[in-house]
Design a protein around this motif. Structure first.
Motif, mmCIF file in Angstrom:
data_model
loop_
_atom_site.group_PDB
_atom_site.id
_atom_site.type_symbol
_atom_site.label_atom_id
_atom_site.label_comp_id
_atom_site.label_asym_id
_atom_site.label_seq_id
_atom_site.Cartn_x
_atom_site.Cartn_y
_atom_site.Cartn_z
ATOM 1 N N PRO A 368 0.812 -1.224 0.000
ATOM 2 C CA PRO A 368 0.000 0.000 0.000
ATOM 3 C C PRO A 368 0.842 1.268 0.000
ATOM 4 C CG PRO A 368 -0.817 -1.570 1.634
ATOM 5 C CD PRO A 368 0.512 -2.065 1.171
ATOM 6 N N SER A 369 2.097 1.185 0.413
ATOM 7 C CA SER A 369 2.977 2.355 0.484
ATOM 8 C C SER A 369 4.054 2.312 -0.594
ATOM 9 C CB SER A 369 3.637 2.424 1.870
ATOM 10 O OG SER A 369 2.690 2.361 2.908
ATOM 11 N N ALA A 370 3.828 1.517 -1.652
ATOM 12 C CA ALA A 370 4.870 1.323 -2.660
ATOM 13 C C ALA A 370 5.317 2.636 -3.291
ATOM 14 C CB ALA A 370 4.369 0.365 -3.745
ATOM 15 N N ARG A 371 4.425 3.598 -3.441
ATOM 16 C CA ARG A 371 4.773 4.879 -4.065
ATOM 17 C C ARG A 371 5.741 5.690 -3.205
ATOM 18 N NH1 ARG A 371 1.300 6.917 -8.163
ATOM 19 N NH2 ARG A 371 -0.128 5.307 -8.904
ATOM 20 N N ARG A 372 5.815 5.358 -1.926
ATOM 21 C CA ARG A 372 6.702 6.105 -1.030
ATOM 22 C C ARG A 372 8.104 5.524 -0.979
ATOM 23 N NH1 ARG A 372 3.526 6.084 4.457
ATOM 24 N NH2 ARG A 372 5.476 7.094 5.136
ATOM 25 N N LEU A 373 8.318 4.406 -1.642
ATOM 26 C CA LEU A 373 9.646 3.788 -1.659
ATOM 27 C C LEU A 373 10.461 4.351 -2.819
ATOM 28 C CD1 LEU A 373 8.574 0.091 -1.030
ATOM 29 C CD2 LEU A 373 9.772 1.565 0.586
ATOM 30 N N PRO A 374 11.733 4.628 -2.622
ATOM 31 C CA PRO A 374 12.564 5.170 -3.713
ATOM 32 C C PRO A 374 12.693 4.161 -4.855
ATOM 33 C CG PRO A 374 13.665 5.372 -1.572
ATOM 34 C CD PRO A 374 12.495 4.484 -1.364
ATOM 35 N N SER A 375 12.281 4.543 -6.037
ATOM 36 C CA SER A 375 12.326 3.615 -7.165
ATOM 37 C C SER A 375 13.753 3.227 -7.513
ATOM 38 C CB SER A 375 11.615 4.222 -8.380
ATOM 39 O OG SER A 375 12.224 5.448 -8.753
ATOM 40 N N GLU A 376 14.714 4.151 -7.367
ATOM 41 C CA GLU A 376 16.110 3.818 -7.675
ATOM 42 C C GLU A 376 16.625 2.738 -6.726
ATOM 43 O OE1 GLU A 376 15.008 6.804 -6.932
ATOM 44 O OE2 GLU A 376 15.030 7.897 -8.839
ATOM 45 N N TRP A 377 16.239 2.833 -5.458
ATOM 46 C CA TRP A 377 16.645 1.843 -4.450
ATOM 47 C C TRP A 377 16.079 0.471 -4.794
ATOM 48 C CZ3 TRP A 377 14.136 -1.075 -0.622
ATOM 49 C CH2 TRP A 377 14.936 -1.560 0.418
ATOM 50 N N LEU A 378 14.809 0.438 -5.238
ATOM 51 C CA LEU A 378 14.192 -0.833 -5.623
ATOM 52 C C LEU A 378 14.781 -1.354 -6.934
ATOM 53 C CD1 LEU A 378 10.434 -0.123 -4.775
ATOM 54 C CD2 LEU A 378 11.969 -1.675 -3.575
#
Length: 474
Positions: A368-378
């Motif tokens: 549910p909080s995926a948008r708050r995770l840094p995409s570069e980190w993922l």
């Protein structure tokens, strides 16, 4: 299905050539008889006017005179109902043809059906019923198959439990269900035998049927010969039945040890029993989880605390994210989710955990909080240097992210060595559509779509580009 029919065609040709039934097909396998019945009538789709292959090899005489068992089997499977009817009348002296009579007892042609049922009723005794039960129950699923199932029940009703052992241990779960239902109805097995069956069997229906029957058949002070097999069972249905039975015995202390069971349904039953007998499971859970360094802490205690606790109990779960036992860490993450408590910053490091279970639970909690995770980190974590479970979780979270991020991640994995990751990436590319936050005419989108053009035909790729503002729809 086509392979089965082809196998039946081959068997029919061999029977026409004089091969015995036992050599032409595996007579103990019900599917082989059904394949023979279908294959004996099959003709090539491109030559519907032609005869089945075996009839070209050795056609039957018009009056069926002088046929041996193999050729009579072919007559019982013949495409012409009049031939099948005559074959049924000649089959009574051939015990090896009983499986085909079982099939003919469901025939669409009434004269064939009635004749086969009459012979079947006369021939079926306990031994043949046990041997034919798998086929009878398989054919019993057909429109006119109820007769055989009812006849099977009539023949086996009242026999000793020992006679049902081959059916109770059959590989086919439908056969086992039939046998245990009959045993329960006729009281052919003792409560202890039913309890052991519930603990041993892998089928959920048999587990429920036998455990409920075992407990119903014993008095209020249930014998441990019945209760202990249920409580020690590997499957949760049998264990939950045994735990629930502890209520009427007033054995709350024994129910308490199941509060930390690995199964949610068993834990729920244990909480019910403890409460019904005047106890409160919540303090027990809190006591078990009070020491975050306890290596003996059962994972079931962690998730059990969340299942019946309050949001304030999350304070006891956060320290468990660093527990040395992976299962405890995984249940702590799941427990926080049950309590609807989340902290992206505290959960995010667990995506690098060495245990796949911990990473999987963390990914679910962070979706549910995926948008708050840094995409570069993922994006870094879908690289090949990371363990597979980390890559899978990172890609799952990237696909839940905004705008161009899912497409970027999926294209990155299109040539991955892992076939499952590669397949998921292809699916993600096909599902992707530009959202409102993707600028129309974005050059990166164009480059990414060009890299995966092999996944689309020309029209679909053109539509994708048009949706992204990159081309005209025509």
């Amino acid at each position: 299905m086509r392979e089965d029919i082809r196998r039946g065609e081959v068997a029919a040709v061999r029977l026409a050539g004089g091969v015995s039934l036992g050599d032409a097909l595996a007579v103990a396998d019900p599917a082989e008889w059904l394949a023979l019945d279908a294959g004996a009538r099959t003709v090539a789709w491109y030559r519907p006017e032609a005869l089945p292959e075996w009839e070209c090899v050795a056609p039957l005489p018009a009056d069926l005179a002088g046929l041996d068992e193999s050729r009579l089997a072919l007559a019982l499977c013949h495409r012409d109902g009049r031939v099948r009817e005559r074959a049924v009348r000649r089959s009574g002296s051939y015990p090896g043809l009983l499986p085909l009579l079982v099939i003919r007892a469901t025939d669409w042609a009434q004269p064939v059906r009635e004749g086969a049922r009459e012979l079947l009723r006369a021939a079926l005794d306990v031994d043949t019923a046990v041997a034919l039960a798998p086929l009878i129950l398989l054919v019993g699923r057909r429109e006119r198959g109820a007769f055989g199932v009812e006849l099977l029940g009539e023949v086996l009703r009242g026999v000793s439990g020992e006679r049902l052992v081959p059916l109770c241990t059959a590989a086919d779960r439908t056969v086992r269900r039939f046998a245990y239902r009959l045993a329960v109805e006729e009281r052919l097995l003792s409560p202890a035998e039913l309890a052991r069956a519930a603990a041993r069997d892998t089928d959920a229906v048999v587990q429920t049927l036998c455990s409920e029957a075992a407990l119903k058949a014993v008095p209020a002070d249930a014998d441990d010969d019945v209760l202990q097999p249920l409580l020690a069972a590997r499957n949760p249905r049998a264990r939950s039945a045994g735990v629930t039975a502890l209520r009427r015995l007033g054995r709350a202390a024994e129910a308490e040890r199941f509060l930390v069971d690995r199964s949610a349904v068993v834990r729920a039953c244990a909480r019910y029993v403890v409460r019904q007998l005047g106890g409160d499971p919540l303090p027990l859970y809190r006591g078990r989880c009070s020491d975050p360094g306890d290596r003996a802490l059962p994972p079931g205690a962690v998730i059990g605390l969340a299942e019946c606790g309050k949001r304030a109990d999350a304070g006891m779960l956060w320290p468990l994210l660093g527990h040395p036992v992976p299962a405890v860490r995984a249940r702590a993450v799941a427990g926080l989710r049950v309590l609807d408590v989340s902290d992206v910053a505290r959960l995010r490091p667990l995506l690098d955990d060495s245990d796949p279970g911990v990473v999987g639970e963390t990914a679910v909690s962070l979706l549910p909080s995926a948008r708050r995770l840094p995409s570069e980190w993922l994006m870094e974590r879908i690289g090949v240097r990371w363990p597979r479970h980390v890559r899978v979780a990172a890609f799952r979270l990237l696909c839940a992210g905004p705008g161009i991020v899912p497409l970027r991640a999926a294209v990155e994995l299109l040539d991955d060595a892992d076939p499952k990751l590669r397949g998921r990436a292809e699916q993600a590319v096909r599902r992707w559509h530009p959202s409102a936050d993707v600028p129309r005419g974005e050059a990166e989108v164009a480059a990414l779509l060009d890299r995966c053009e092999r996944l689309f035909d020309e029209y679909v790729l053109r539509r994708k580009k048009w949706e992204a503002g990159l081309s005209h729809p025509s």
